[in-house]
Design a protein around this motif. Structure first.
Motif, PDB file in Angstrom:
ATOM      1  N   GLY A 234      34.161  70.126 -14.143  1.00 39.46           N
ATOM      2  CA  GLY A 234      33.003  69.767 -13.333  1.00 39.46           C
ATOM      3  C   GLY A 234      32.133  68.673 -13.913  1.00 39.46           C
ATOM      4  N   ALA A 235      32.529  68.097 -15.035  1.00 33.54           N
ATOM      5  CA  ALA A 235      31.732  67.056 -15.682  1.00 33.54           C
ATOM      6  C   ALA A 235      32.655  66.142 -16.475  1.00 33.54           C
ATOM      7  CB  ALA A 235      30.681  67.669 -16.617  1.00 33.54           C
ATOM      8  N   TYR A 236      32.138  65.008 -16.845  1.00 29.40           N
ATOM      9  CA  TYR A 236      32.863  64.063 -17.696  1.00 29.40           C
ATOM     10  C   TYR A 236      33.230  64.742 -19.007  1.00 29.40           C
ATOM     11  CZ  TYR A 236      33.487  59.608 -20.273  1.00 29.40           C
ATOM     12  OH  TYR A 236      33.958  58.559 -21.021  1.00 29.40           O
ATOM     13  N   SER A 237      34.478  64.589 -19.430  1.00 29.03           N
ATOM     14  CA  SER A 237      34.934  65.347 -20.596  1.00 29.03           C
ATOM     15  C   SER A 237      36.017  64.586 -21.345  1.00 29.03           C
ATOM     16  CB  SER A 237      35.488  66.703 -20.154  1.00 29.03           C
ATOM     17  OG  SER A 237      36.771  66.548 -19.557  1.00 29.03           O
ATOM     18  N   ILE A 238      36.496  65.218 -22.417  1.00 26.36           N
ATOM     19  CA  ILE A 238      37.595  64.629 -23.179  1.00 26.36           C
ATOM     20  C   ILE A 238      38.870  64.526 -22.351  1.00 26.36           C
ATOM     21  CG2 ILE A 238      36.695  65.196 -25.460  1.00 26.36           C
ATOM     22  CD1 ILE A 238      38.519  67.659 -25.488  1.00 26.36           C
ATOM     23  N   ALA A 239      38.979  65.279 -21.270  1.00 23.36           N
ATOM     24  CA  ALA A 239      40.138  65.128 -20.390  1.00 23.36           C
ATOM     25  C   ALA A 239      40.123  63.749 -19.727  1.00 23.36           C
ATOM     26  CB  ALA A 239      40.157  66.231 -19.331  1.00 23.36           C
ATOM     27  N   ASP A 240      38.949  63.307 -19.297  1.00 17.84           N
ATOM     28  CA  ASP A 240      38.828  61.962 -18.725  1.00 17.84           C
ATOM     29  C   ASP A 240      39.096  60.892 -19.777  1.00 17.84           C
ATOM     30  OD1 ASP A 240      37.606  62.547 -15.923  1.00 17.84           O
ATOM     31  OD2 ASP A 240      36.353  63.695 -17.307  1.00 17.84           O
ATOM     32  N   MET A 241      38.542  61.102 -20.966  1.00 17.85           N
ATOM     33  CA  MET A 241      38.722  60.126 -22.037  1.00 17.85           C
ATOM     34  C   MET A 241      40.187  59.985 -22.421  1.00 17.85           C
ATOM     35  SD  MET A 241      35.552  61.212 -24.492  1.00 17.85           S
ATOM     36  CE  MET A 241      33.960  61.672 -23.789  1.00 17.85           C
ATOM     37  N   ALA A 242      40.936  61.079 -22.353  1.00 16.27           N
ATOM     38  CA  ALA A 242      42.351  61.048 -22.706  1.00 16.27           C
ATOM     39  C   ALA A 242      43.180  60.358 -21.636  1.00 16.27           C
ATOM     40  CB  ALA A 242      42.858  62.472 -22.922  1.00 16.27           C
ATOM     41  N   CYS A 243      42.877  60.624 -20.379  1.00 15.34           N
ATOM     42  CA  CYS A 243      43.683  60.071 -19.285  1.00 15.34           C
ATOM     43  C   CYS A 243      43.376  58.606 -18.997  1.00 15.34           C
ATOM     44  CB  CYS A 243      43.456  60.880 -18.009  1.00 15.34           C
ATOM     45  SG  CYS A 243      44.068  62.581 -18.054  1.00 15.34           S
ATOM     46  N   PHE A 244      42.115  58.246 -19.045  1.00 16.90           N
ATOM     47  CA  PHE A 244      41.688  56.918 -18.579  1.00 16.90           C
ATOM     48  C   PHE A 244      42.470  55.764 -19.196  1.00 16.90           C
ATOM     49  CE2 PHE A 244      39.073  53.162 -19.389  1.00 16.90           C
ATOM     50  CZ  PHE A 244      38.799  52.746 -18.097  1.00 16.90           C
TER      51      PHE A 244
ATOM     52  N   GLN B 145      29.925  68.325 -27.585  1.00 20.66           N
ATOM     53  CA  GLN B 145      29.887  67.495 -26.391  1.00 20.66           C
ATOM     54  C   GLN B 145      31.274  67.312 -25.787  1.00 20.66           C
ATOM     55  OE1 GLN B 145      27.227  63.908 -26.551  1.00 20.66           O
ATOM     56  NE2 GLN B 145      27.173  64.349 -28.745  1.00 20.66           N
ATOM     57  N   PHE B 146      31.304  67.252 -24.456  1.00 18.04           N
ATOM     58  CA  PHE B 146      32.475  66.807 -23.677  1.00 18.04           C
ATOM     59  C   PHE B 146      33.678  67.746 -23.735  1.00 18.04           C
ATOM     60  CE2 PHE B 146      30.359  62.814 -25.143  1.00 18.04           C
ATOM     61  CZ  PHE B 146      29.772  62.494 -23.919  1.00 18.04           C
ATOM     62  N   GLY B 147      33.452  68.974 -24.194  1.00 14.00           N
ATOM     63  CA  GLY B 147      34.553  69.925 -24.268  1.00 14.00           C
ATOM     64  C   GLY B 147      34.518  71.003 -23.201  1.00 14.00           C
ATOM     65  N   GLY B 148      33.559  70.926 -22.278  1.00  8.19           N
ATOM     66  CA  GLY B 148      33.388  71.969 -21.270  1.00  8.19           C
ATOM     67  C   GLY B 148      32.215  72.856 -21.634  1.00  8.19           C
ATOM     68  N   ALA B 149      31.241  72.962 -20.724  1.00  6.87           N
ATOM     69  CA  ALA B 149      29.985  73.646 -21.040  1.00  6.87           C
ATOM     70  C   ALA B 149      30.081  75.157 -20.975  1.00  6.87           C
ATOM     71  CB  ALA B 149      28.881  73.154 -20.097  1.00  6.87           C
ATOM     72  N   THR B 150      31.109  75.696 -20.331  1.00  2.00           N
ATOM     73  CA  THR B 150      31.297  77.144 -20.217  1.00  2.00           C
ATOM     74  C   THR B 150      32.729  77.473 -20.608  1.00  2.00           C
ATOM     75  OG1 THR B 150      32.090  77.104 -17.927  1.00  2.00           O
ATOM     76  CG2 THR B 150      29.683  77.156 -18.261  1.00  2.00           C
ATOM     77  N   PRO B 151      33.023  78.754 -20.885  1.00  4.86           N
ATOM     78  CA  PRO B 151      34.406  79.104 -21.210  1.00  4.86           C
ATOM     79  C   PRO B 151      35.398  78.693 -20.132  1.00  4.86           C
ATOM     80  CG  PRO B 151      32.951  80.887 -21.865  1.00  4.86           C
ATOM     81  CD  PRO B 151      32.109  79.908 -21.104  1.00  4.86           C
ATOM     82  N   ARG B 152      35.051  78.865 -18.863  1.00  2.00           N
ATOM     83  CA  ARG B 152      35.967  78.488 -17.785  1.00  2.00           C
ATOM     84  C   ARG B 152      36.145  76.964 -17.732  1.00  2.00           C
ATOM     85  NH1 ARG B 152      37.046  82.555 -13.946  1.00  2.00           N
ATOM     86  NH2 ARG B 152      35.897  84.487 -14.393  1.00  2.00           N
ATOM     87  N   ALA B 153      35.052  76.247 -17.906  1.00  2.00           N
ATOM     88  CA  ALA B 153      35.149  74.788 -17.913  1.00  2.00           C
ATOM     89  C   ALA B 153      35.981  74.318 -19.106  1.00  2.00           C
ATOM     90  CB  ALA B 153      33.759  74.164 -17.960  1.00  2.00           C
ATOM     91  N   HIS B 154      35.815  74.982 -20.238  1.00  2.00           N
ATOM     92  CA  HIS B 154      36.578  74.614 -21.436  1.00  2.00           C
ATOM     93  C   HIS B 154      38.072  74.794 -21.208  1.00  2.00           C
ATOM     94  CE1 HIS B 154      37.506  73.959 -25.616  1.00  2.00           C
ATOM     95  NE2 HIS B 154      38.031  75.157 -25.744  1.00  2.00           N
ATOM     96  N   VAL B 155      38.448  75.876 -20.522  1.00  2.00           N
ATOM     97  CA  VAL B 155      39.865  76.095 -20.229  1.00  2.00           C
ATOM     98  C   VAL B 155      40.411  74.968 -19.368  1.00  2.00           C
ATOM     99  CG1 VAL B 155      41.484  77.573 -18.972  1.00  2.00           C
ATOM    100  CG2 VAL B 155      39.830  78.588 -20.548  1.00  2.00           C
ATOM    101  N   GLU B 156      39.670  74.548 -18.358  1.00  2.00           N
ATOM    102  CA  GLU B 156      40.120  73.433 -17.511  1.00  2.00           C
ATOM    103  C   GLU B 156      40.287  72.158 -18.330  1.00  2.00           C
ATOM    104  OE1 GLU B 156      37.828  72.560 -14.080  1.00  2.00           O
ATOM    105  OE2 GLU B 156      38.337  74.426 -13.043  1.00  2.00           O
TER     106      GLU B 156
END
Length: 229
Positions: free
Chosen positions: A157-167, A85-96
């Protein structure tokens, strides 16, 4: 079951947010950093950098011995991999997601941490340092503001650990910023803050004794007077 060694700081909040969002069972073990509990041998065994948070996973996916993880970014990556969960649903999303997670742990967190130190905790005012970190905070807010233009979430493109880290690091007033100058951040921050899991995560902080607003000399010595040995 996850053992979470925690104190209610921005980095601590990152992990309670993930665990609440993912529905993972966990037990909080407070690490009072103002009292120096991060230097206890049992904590150093799992977090050799004497920083919290740290976790111990007693049910790792490989079925082996418990796994300990320190550093908040590494913990988020570990948990995202463990739960899917929350790590990016596709390889490209995961890179972001990786890019913006690394931006937070390498830039946003450390620079805003220096802002906190020199504007709130340093025993004497150092005008150059204060100006330096206020300006860098403003620059980093600007980066995030531009990133959130036309986006609900930071990466993938979705809620992720990037949001959790920054917030948890976005604290405009204490950091000398006017949130009205950053409308995209304001909307994003409100969006995250209203999530039920985030509310529950922050409630964990009220269950342990937070640092007082005015740091004592002893707490300052413990937190900022560390040497290599």
């Amino acid at each position: 079951m996850i053992d979470l060694h925690y104190w209610p700081t921005p980095n601590g909040h990152k992990i309670t947010i993930f665990l609440e969002e993912a529905g993972v069972d966990y037990t909080v073990h407070p690490v009072n950093i103002g009292k120096g509990e991060q230097f206890r041998p049992e904590f150093l065994a799992i977090s050799p950098n004497n920083r919290m948070p740290a976790i111990v996973d007693h049910a790792p996916s490989d079925g082996g011995a418990p796994v300990s993880v320190f550093e908040s970014g590494a913990i988020l990556l570990y948990l995202a991999h463990k739960t899917g969960q929350f790590g990016g649903a596709t390889p490209r999303a995961h890179v972001e997601v990786l890019e913006w997670l690394m931006w937070q742990v390498g830039g946003l967190g450390p620079m805003l941490g220096q802002n906190h130190h020199f504007t709130r905790y340093a025993p004497e005012r150092v005008p150059y340092a204060i100006e330096r970190y206020l300006k860098e905070t403003e620059r980093l807010y600007g980066v995030l503001e531009r990133r959130l233009e036309g986006r609900d979430y930071v990466a993938g493109g979705a809620y992720s650990i990037a949001d959790m880290a920054c917030f948890p690091w976005i604290l405009p007033e204490p950091q000398g910023q006017d949130i009205n100058d950053f409308p995209n951040i304001a909307a994003w921050h409100a969006r995250i803050k209203g999530r039920p899991a985030v509310v529950r995560a922050y409630e964990q902080g009220t269950r342990v004794q937070a640092q007082p607003a005015e740091m004592s000399d002893e707490q300052r010595r413990v937190l900022f007077g560390q040497a290599a040995r």
